[in-house]
Design an enzyme around this catalytic site. Sequence first.
Site, mmCIF file in Angstrom:
data_model
loop_
_atom_site.group_PDB
_atom_site.id
_atom_site.type_symbol
_atom_site.label_atom_id
_atom_site.label_comp_id
_atom_site.label_asym_id
_atom_site.label_seq_id
_atom_site.Cartn_x
_atom_site.Cartn_y
_atom_site.Cartn_z
ATOM 1 N N CYS A 56 0.819 -1.215 0.000
ATOM 2 C CA CYS A 56 0.000 0.000 0.000
ATOM 3 C C CYS A 56 0.853 1.264 0.000
ATOM 4 C CB CYS A 56 -0.931 0.017 1.202
ATOM 5 S SG CYS A 56 -2.093 -1.327 1.166
ATOM 6 N N CYS A 104 -2.882 8.650 6.530
ATOM 7 C CA CYS A 104 -1.525 8.691 7.096
ATOM 8 C C CYS A 104 -1.584 9.005 8.589
ATOM 9 C CB CYS A 104 -0.665 9.755 6.409
ATOM 10 S SG CYS A 104 -0.319 9.394 4.690
#
Lengths: 387, 139
Positions: free
Chosen positions: B36, B106
């Site tokens: 990813c 994130c």
Amino acid sequence: MKVYADQAATTKISSRSLQAMTSCCEKYFGNPSSLHEAGREAEAALETARGEIASCLNARPGEIYFTSGGSEADNWAITQAAAVGAKKGKKHLISTAFEHHAVLHTLDALKKQGFEVTLLPVHEDGLVRLPELEAAIREDTALVTVMYVNNEVGTIQPIAGIGEICRRKGVLFHTDAVQAAGHLPIDVEADKIDMLSLAGHKFHGPRGVGALYVRKGIPLGNLIYGGGQERGKRAGTENLPGIVGMAEALKESLQDREEKNARILCMREKLADAILQIPKTRLNGSREKRLAGNLNFCFDGIEGESLLLYLDLQGICASSGSACTSGSLDPSHVLLALGLPAEVAHGSLRLSLDETNTMEEADYIIQVLPDVVKRLRAMSPIWNGVG
Amino acid sequence: MAMTYSEKVRDHFANPRNVGTIEDANGVGEVGNAVCGDIMKMYLKINDDGIIEDVKFNTFGCGAAIATSSMATEMIKGKSIEEAAQLTNKAVVEALDGLPPVKIHCSVLAEEAVQAALEDYRKRQAAKTEGQAEQEENS
């Protein structure tokens, strides 16, 4: 030092092209469709530009249609070729796995309308194999669309070979030449190309303007209904300054092309040799059969967007096929089509140079890049190597 | 689509705080995966009073991944375990003056990395206490 090494994304307009545009705005303000003198002058400028673009491709002026850019030309060519095929009961389309999205998404839309699409593999070197193409062609194949030069890895496809096979098999051949026009000599006659797309801003012309070449005799349906512009196929008052600027840029770009490409190649090879010294670094796609100014690397253990940001901090503009720069979760479909694992494709860097770059700029990249890679690897939990 | 990062985000990815590893860390957490494109590894050194004396990170990921890791370490350094456990991704985003919508994940990863490191610490402590109890029984 500031280095613009993202010429494949877009280019700075050349002063000659800009000059042609501003003087066109001042001199040829008339509507090319008007009967009066101002209109006639504008029409003459339009047709001069059409003739210039045509002669750069070894086509006839009547085979050039102006568009808003490469994506529009791709959409138009592919949907029309599909429509021509469908009328004859041909509903099979062939392309490659690493086309630009302007092609791939058009094919996706056609799939929903009942067309069948075969995407040819492009292998580790980023090149289509002619026997594989020939084997994929069926009785009901309406179109083969293969890009001239790939936008990420710069590999140059065997266009003349594809054209020869398609002509022999009686299948239409379209090529997205957005990355090739202005950078390589293009001859639609010699290469047996039926349709070709190009965009002005990839060779130091203006953006928002492009062209579609359609071989005479191929029925082309309307893109925009309205007035009689572009032989009634694409209505709307022409973007004359853009068209004139694009024609000027294409002529200028092709001038002394071999000499320019030789100079670009010197910079590219020096860069490639130096960057490949960085441990666990690979060059994506064939090194020989690629556009003179293109380099595409993967660096193990780091991610492309952070690499771009660190280069940007040092004044270097480049691009990456990492997911983070594509706005999706998947890394570049081009690099995946070359067989790279996703975790490696995330760490890609594209440097694209052209005749406006200098050896000093290449040297600056060589000076900066290894340290940036080192720094990012030092903070990477998946990097345990040296370098 | 070009992404605009705040000045704080730019500062944290250009000059990330607390980068590195801790040899004698007593809590280590790793989240994300390379496929990813994001991996964060967080190292904690927690003292006997339950205070995070030191924290370091290693991150493979984009600018936002580096910036959120950096900010998260700053926000828990010197804090108690209980305070650190309260850290949310929202707080990290706020401290960075915002993140582009596609980069919010994130900050989630940064929160998860801290939680994973704290969890590892708790497990190690539990194992230690168990070991001590066994030793006492045997003696």
